[in-house]
Design an enzyme around this catalytic site. Structure first.
Site, PDB file in Angstrom:
ATOM      1  N   LEU A  37       0.783  -1.290  -0.179  1.00 26.73           N
ATOM      2  CA  LEU A  37       0.401  -0.367  -0.208  1.00 26.73           C
ATOM      3  C   LEU A  37       0.781   1.728  -0.098  1.00 26.73           C
ATOM      4  CD1 LEU A  37      -2.873  -1.563   2.721  1.00 26.73           C
ATOM      5  CD2 LEU A  37      -2.710  -1.023   0.408  1.00 26.73           C
ATOM      6  N   GLY A  38       2.048   1.441   0.775  1.00 28.69           N
ATOM      7  CA  GLY A  38       3.305   2.250   0.393  1.00 28.69           C
ATOM      8  C   GLY A  38       3.792   1.866   1.297  1.00 28.69           C
ATOM      9  N   GLY A  88       7.652   3.893   4.134  1.00 32.63           N
ATOM     10  CA  GLY A  88       8.056   4.675   4.549  1.00 32.63           C
ATOM     11  C   GLY A  88       9.556   4.892   4.786  1.00 32.63           C
ATOM     12  N   GLY A  89      10.326   5.286   5.321  1.00 36.85           N
ATOM     13  CA  GLY A  89      12.139   5.678   5.717  1.00 36.85           C
ATOM     14  C   GLY A  89      12.153   4.133   6.694  1.00 36.85           C
ATOM     15  N   ASP A 129       3.963  13.492  14.999  1.00 30.81           N
ATOM     16  CA  ASP A 129       3.655  13.568  14.050  1.00 30.81           C
ATOM     17  C   ASP A 129       2.794  13.881  13.600  1.00 30.81           C
ATOM     18  OD1 ASP A 129       5.836  13.813  11.049  1.00 30.81           O
ATOM     19  OD2 ASP A 129       5.342  11.343  11.505  1.00 30.81           O
TER      20      ASP A 129
END
Length: 546
Positions: free
Chosen positions: A343-344, A346-347, A461
């Site tokens: 789905l995605g 990140g870092g 965040d």
């Protein structure tokens, strides 16, 4: 003389590395529970009479079951008011060596997976163990929370499916009528290809309980997996399996104990011992190699020990937090973490879409980077903070999983994705009604984190990509990897900077001190972005932000 002492030191350190290597391998055990079921109610205290009785019962469930051909039913230990009740049993498709090993290790895994729980049920690939402070004999466990599934899919004809149906129904009747409550058989259909079946119930169940459990499994298999040539469904209470090849049956009299071969690194270490002992020129090389081995073992051990210590805090004794999933279950849910399920990214890791067949639930699985120290810190932060939060506008952490190489968090899937994808989608503009409800929801969640929790939480965040939307566009604030707990009675700030450029409080950027006011600032930036649809920071080629 000095060279001789250094060589002796090298040999001693190599021997130490061998010992550490053996210990590490002992912890890397394949007999992990497929599905622990820990009680959510009463717990016992360390040193209590029930703990003493439970320890006695666990020894019986292990040793006495081996002496009794792989099962022990209606076992009790202790005096009235603190009696421990238990059963243990091997599955009929196991090798005897695997059965013995499973029964030997199951009690220790039970106390680790569900510490201080009075009622526990653990399902392994080769055996099952259940105990409680209440008499549960002849009572089946809820199948929806205890099923282990292994399925191999190929297309079959209707003739094969019907032959399988008749065979399984016949085996259910035979198992219920038999004293050991299991049955094995086969059937042949028109193309003369055989199909083999095995059904089994926990031996303390009544005939009616056994039939109910097996029938529900058979109906589930035939309804949802009609075109599969092989399947194995195991639970705390019963077991159904079919396969086109003959099924190996449990034989307590077989002597085929499978040896565990030494791993290549152990052979290498033993060779280095001999070399270091005979040649004075190799001890520096040996010393460097063994220190590297020892350091890698120590790093891996520290991660696992920290994970066990942290997760145990939230598996006991209040029972309010999520339990673990097995890695195999999550790998199956995501097609072995296929890129098509991603789905995605990140870092510190990736997020995958998965489907848990047992729970009939779509989930989002966050897979932390194996080699990222920050990923490990995020994992700990998530399970220690969000697992105790309950609010309609916060994402729900369902369960988690950690192994020597994997850190995984499982959330309920949010069908509409993240807020940022809707704010900057020019083809499908987000209606103002949804925008209004979303900011109200995030504001409510923020108030809960800052004021209503027993211990305050700084999210640190807040941004649209960390706001998820369910099917009705209800906002859910997520990603607590950077969050920190603060004391309501003291000045609320942290001293390490965190956040995303454009959403961070300028004062926090300058001083490194993050406070509740910094969260409010980030929320204000999010409000502006929701209202006008523009990002707070745009990166240009010179790496300047505007």
């Amino acid at each position: 003389m000095a060279c001789h002492r250094l060589r002796r030191l090298a040999v001693m350190l190599v021997v130490l590395a061998v010992a550490c290597s053996f210990r590490a391998d002992a912890s890397d055990d394949p007999y992990q529970p497929e599905w622990p079921v820990c009680s959510l109610g009463d717990s016992f205290a360390r040193g209590s009479p029930y703990e003493t009785n439970l320890n006695g019962l666990l020894k019986k469930l292990s040793y006495d079951a081996v002496e009794n051909d792989g099962f022990l039913i209606n076992a009790t230990f202790g005096e009235p008011n603190n009696v421990a009740f238990g059963v243990s049993m091997c599955f009929q498709d196991s090798y005897w060596a695997d059965c013995v090993r499973c029964l030997d290790l199951a009690p220790s895994y039970a106390t680790r997976a569900c510490p201080y729980n009075r009622t526990v049920a653990l399902l392994f690939n080769d055996c099952v163990i259940r105990y409680s402070d209440m008499n549960f004999f002849s009572v089946a466990t809820d199948q929806n929370v205890s099923v282990g599934i292994v399925v191999t899919a190929y297309l079959n004809s209707s003739v094969v499916v019907e032959a399988r149906r008749q065979m399984l129904n016949k085996l259910v009747d035979e198992a219920v009528a038999s004293e050991p409550l299991w049955a094995y058989g086969n059937a042949t259909h028109k193309d003369k290809s055989p199909v083999y079946g095995l059904v089994q119930c926990r031996r303390d169940l009544s005939q009616d309980q056994c039939r109910t459990c097996l029938t529900s499994f058979v109906e589930y298999v035939l309804a949802y997996f009609p075109n599969n040539t092989a399947a194995s469904f195991k639970s705390i209470s019963c077991f159904v399996k079919y396969h086109p090849e003959p099924i190996k049956l449990l034989d307590p009299h077989e002597n085929t104990i499978k040896p565990t071969p030494l791993k290549d690194n152990k052979s290498l270490i033993i060779g280095l011992i001999a070399a270091a002992a005979t040649s004075p020129f190799l001890f520096l090389l040996v010393l460097g190699i063994l220190l590297r081995i020892f350091f890698r073992w120590w790093q891996k051990r520290r991660i696992i020990d920290n994970a066990d210590e942290t997760s145990n805090q939230f598996l006991s004794p209040n029972g309010a937090s999520p339990n673990r999933f097995s890695y195999d279950m999550l790998a199956t849910a995501t097609s072995n973490f296929s890129d098509s399920k991603k789905l995605g990214e990140g870092g510190f890791g990736s997020v995958y879409k998965g489907f848990l067949i047992k729970m009939n639930l779509d989930v989002a699985i966050k897979r932390m980077s194996k080699h990222s120290r920050q990923g490990w810190k995020e994992y700990i932060s998530e399970i220690t903070i969000i697992s105790h939060l309950r609010h309609r506008n916060l994402v729900q952490l369902i369960r988690f999983c950690h192994t020597q190489d994997e850190l995984l968090l499982v959330y309920k899937l949010m069908p509409k994705g993240s807020l940022d994808k809707h704010l900057h989608n020019q083809e499908n503009i987000l209606p103002w009604k949804h925008r209004y409800d979303i900011v109200l929801g995030i504001g409510s969640a923020l108030w809960y984190l800052h004021q209503d929790c027993e211990q305050g939480v700084l999210h640190r965040d807040i941004k649209p990509s960390n706001v998820m939307l369910d099917e009705s566009y209800t906002a859910k604030l997520g990603d607590f990897g950077l969050a920190r707990l603060v004391d309501h009675t003291k000045e609320t700030h942290t001293t390490e900077p965190a956040g995303t450029t454009g959403y961070m409080d300028p004062e926090c950027t300058a001083t490194g001190r993050f406070s509740m006011e910094s969260d409010i600032y980030s929320f204000g930036v999010l409000l502006l972005e929701v209202a006008c649809g523009r990002r707070p920071a745009i990166m240009h080629k010179g790496r300047d932000f505007r």
